[in-house]
Design an enzyme around this catalytic site. Structure first.
Site, PDB file in Angstrom:
ATOM      1  N   GLU A 373      34.265  39.706  27.191  1.00 14.13           N
ATOM      2  CA  GLU A 373      34.452  39.933  28.624  1.00 14.13           C
ATOM      3  C   GLU A 373      35.379  41.121  28.826  1.00 14.13           C
ATOM      4  O   GLU A 373      36.591  40.976  28.919  1.00 14.13           O
ATOM      5  CB  GLU A 373      35.004  38.666  29.283  1.00 14.13           C
ATOM      6  CG  GLU A 373      34.720  38.582  30.758  1.00 14.13           C
ATOM      7  CD  GLU A 373      35.028  37.215  31.332  1.00 14.13           C
ATOM      8  OE1 GLU A 373      34.221  36.715  32.123  1.00 14.13           O
ATOM      9  OE2 GLU A 373      36.086  36.632  30.990  1.00 14.13           O
ATOM     10  N   GLN A 374      34.780  42.282  28.888  1.00 16.72           N
ATOM     11  CA  GLN A 374      35.525  43.533  28.967  1.00 16.72           C
ATOM     12  C   GLN A 374      35.210  44.225  30.291  1.00 16.72           C
ATOM     13  O   GLN A 374      34.051  44.456  30.617  1.00 16.72           O
ATOM     14  CB  GLN A 374      35.129  44.444  27.797  1.00 16.72           C
ATOM     15  CG  GLN A 374      35.806  45.795  27.820  1.00 16.72           C
ATOM     16  CD  GLN A 374      35.351  46.699  26.695  1.00 16.72           C
ATOM     17  OE1 GLN A 374      35.734  47.858  26.642  1.00 16.72           O
ATOM     18  NE2 GLN A 374      34.535  46.200  25.780  1.00 16.72           N
TER      19      GLN A 374
END
Length: 536
Positions: A373-374
């Site tokens: 989750e960037q």
């Protein structure tokens, strides 16, 4: 004339089809979301992005997929009033296994809606779907053999164990009968990327061989029977740049043929344009197309002769003209992310960004380079020289919170100019670089001392990239731009940087990023992004 590449920047593994007067090309997107890019043209000269079909969680979730995994080598076709898209979602890259799962989605219109995927098999990657004249459908993919020492970043022939063909029943949504290994490839090895084409009672098979580096090639074979045996083209290859190190289009291979309504033949292929004097390709593997002709012996060859692809080829219509490329500014004033931009892996973009109506708001999550989750939203680098600018409002409270401008390839290849917090200086600018340190991803900090910023307000950030050089700049509104940090190596943000082209399959992106490793999910607002090419 058609000027190559027709799809500049990261657009590999081009599968082309025609529906009436319209041409469509689908290309691989790997870990970038949404999955698969489809471009449209009516003249083979000018192309426009019209669809990214794998755009929801029920179709695609790549959280946890390593770099250069995800969507490999889609195949797009049109039959029975439907567009058919087959693709692989690769879950592992390193070691003896690939964990490559193949699916089919369909749509009545190229813009969708696209169906939920039908699972097909997992025996290998690079699938294609062939619609035969008797209305039977055949599913092809290379078969991966894990019983080999072919591991790491330098693939060897034994793992690429040939091309499988098996009948597909669309009503039942599954393969039927037994798979047949129809083609082992030539002695060049590494056979993959298969496509079938039928003409004058022959089944023509094109495949990619030699790996996707500088030995890449399109190999051709034919048979009177779909399941073989196949005889090789007299020249073995339809096209390759492997013996032409000075050719402007390198790494030529992996494509598909298409006929125009009046019977002219073209063949797409991936290619790269290395920096002059350096075998590094920041633009990644791009899409080009070549005009071909049928010989009296019934074999296809490049219209201009030889095996090396050309920068310019004749268009089907001599009156077609290439439209100019202009600088682009996005104001982020709407409620949708502009189509040029993508993000990484997650089917839940609301967790990492939102549109406020006046800004793109990044919700800082995991560290830059995370596989889960960037908060990174970026667009392809399409020129070897360009300038990118953005403007950010960001109020960090600790050193674990950053937001800024990034030149990004993957977790081990990026340069990041970031606004953050320093215990003594308050709000500051810093640079985080990872110049190809695979597999560790260890950071370097090119600024000896962070640059102090005003305590609040907007900060404008820019990068100038010219070939192998990158210079970051900054200013506050109303002041002049000033350089920050040393000139950085932009060439490492390339396929060949770090572990090399056999394990790096995407291309350079430029965009906006934020992370908050404290877990507070702080937000950063970007009100514009400019991309200004210095050359076409």
């Amino acid at each position: 004339m058609i000027t190559n590449p027709i799809l500049p920047g990261f657009n590999p593994d081009p599968s082309i089809c025609r529906a009436g007067p319209d041409y469509y090309i689908a290309t691989s997107t790997f870990e970038w979301y949404p999955g698969v890019q489809i471009h449209h043209s009516t003249d083979l000269v000018n192309w426009r992005l019209v669809s990214r079909p794998l755009n929801r969680a029920s179709q695609l979730d790549m959280r946890g997929n390593p770099d250069s995994c995800g969507i490999w080598a889609p195949c797009l076709s049109y039959a029975d009033g439907l567009f058919w898209l087959v693709y692989t979602d690769v879950k592992r890259l390193d070691g003896n296994f690939k964990d490559a799962h193949n699916y089919i989605v369909t749509a009545p219109d190229i813009a969708g809606p696209w169906s939920d995927p039908v699972y097909v098999n997992s025996s290998g990657f690079d699938p294609s779907l062939f619609h035969d004249e008797d209305r039977r459908k055949w599913f092809l993919n290379m078969v991966w053999n894990h019983r080999t020492d072919s591991v790491g970043g330098n693939p060897k022939h034994p793992a690429f164990a040939g091309i499988l063909a098996q009948e597909y029943d669309p009503a039942a949504g599954k393969l039927i009968g037994e798979p047949v290994n129809i083609f082992a490839g030539s002695s060049h090895g590494l056979v993959e990327g298969s496509h079938l084409f039928r003409r004058d009672g022959w089944y023509y098979l094109t495949v990619a061989e030699g790996g996707t580096g500088y030995d890449h090639a399109v190999t051709m074979a034919r048979s009177r029977s779909l399941t073989g045996p196949y005889e090789l083209h007299p020249d073995t290859f339809l096209m390759t740049s492997k013996d032409a190190p000075d050719a402007p289009l390198q790494r030529a291979g992996h494509g598909q043929m298409v006929e125009t309504p009046d019977g002219q033949v073209y063949h797409t292929h991936l290619c790269s344009r290395p920096l002059p004097g350096i075998r590094r390709s920041p633009l990644g593997r791009e899409t080009a197309i070549q005009k071909c002709v049928w010989g009296e012996d019934g074999w296809l060859r490049l219209a201009h002769g030889g095996l090396v692809p050309a920068l310019e080829v004749d268009a089907p219509d001599a009156n077609s003209r290439k439209l100019p490329v202009d600088p682009v500014r996005w104001e982020f004033s709407g409620d949708r992310l502009p189509e040029d931009f993508q993000w990484l892996r997650t089917p839940y973009p609301e967790r990492i960004f939102s549109m406020t109506g006046s800004a793109l708001r990044l919700h800082a999550r995991e560290s830059i380079g995370s596989w889960f989750e960037q908060a990174l939203v970026a667009r392809r680098q399409e020129h070897l020289a360009f300038r990118a600018e953005t403007s950010v409002r960001f109020a960090p409270r600790n050193f674990q919170q950053t937001a800024g401008l990034v030149h990004y390839y993957n977790r081990s290849k990026f340069h990041y100019l970031a606004v953050t917090w320093h215990e003594e200086l308050g709000r500051v600018l810093t640079i985080l670089s990872c110049p190809g340190d695979w597999p560790h991803g260890k950071l370097e900090f090119p600024l000896a001392k962070p640059v102090a910023l005003p305590a609040d307000g907007r900060v404008e950030l820019a990068m100038e990239v010219g070939g192998a050089d990158l210079q970051f700049q900054w200013r506050v509104p109303g002041t002049d731009w000033q350089a920050v940090g040393p000139v950085l190596d932009a060439s490492v943000i390339s396929d060949e940087g770090g572990r090399g082209e056999h394990a790096s399959f995407t291309g350079a992106f430029t965009g906006m990023a934020a992370f908050d490793t404290s877990g507070s999910a702080i937000s950063a607002d970007f009100d514009r992004f400019d991309y200004i090419p210095a050359q076409t």
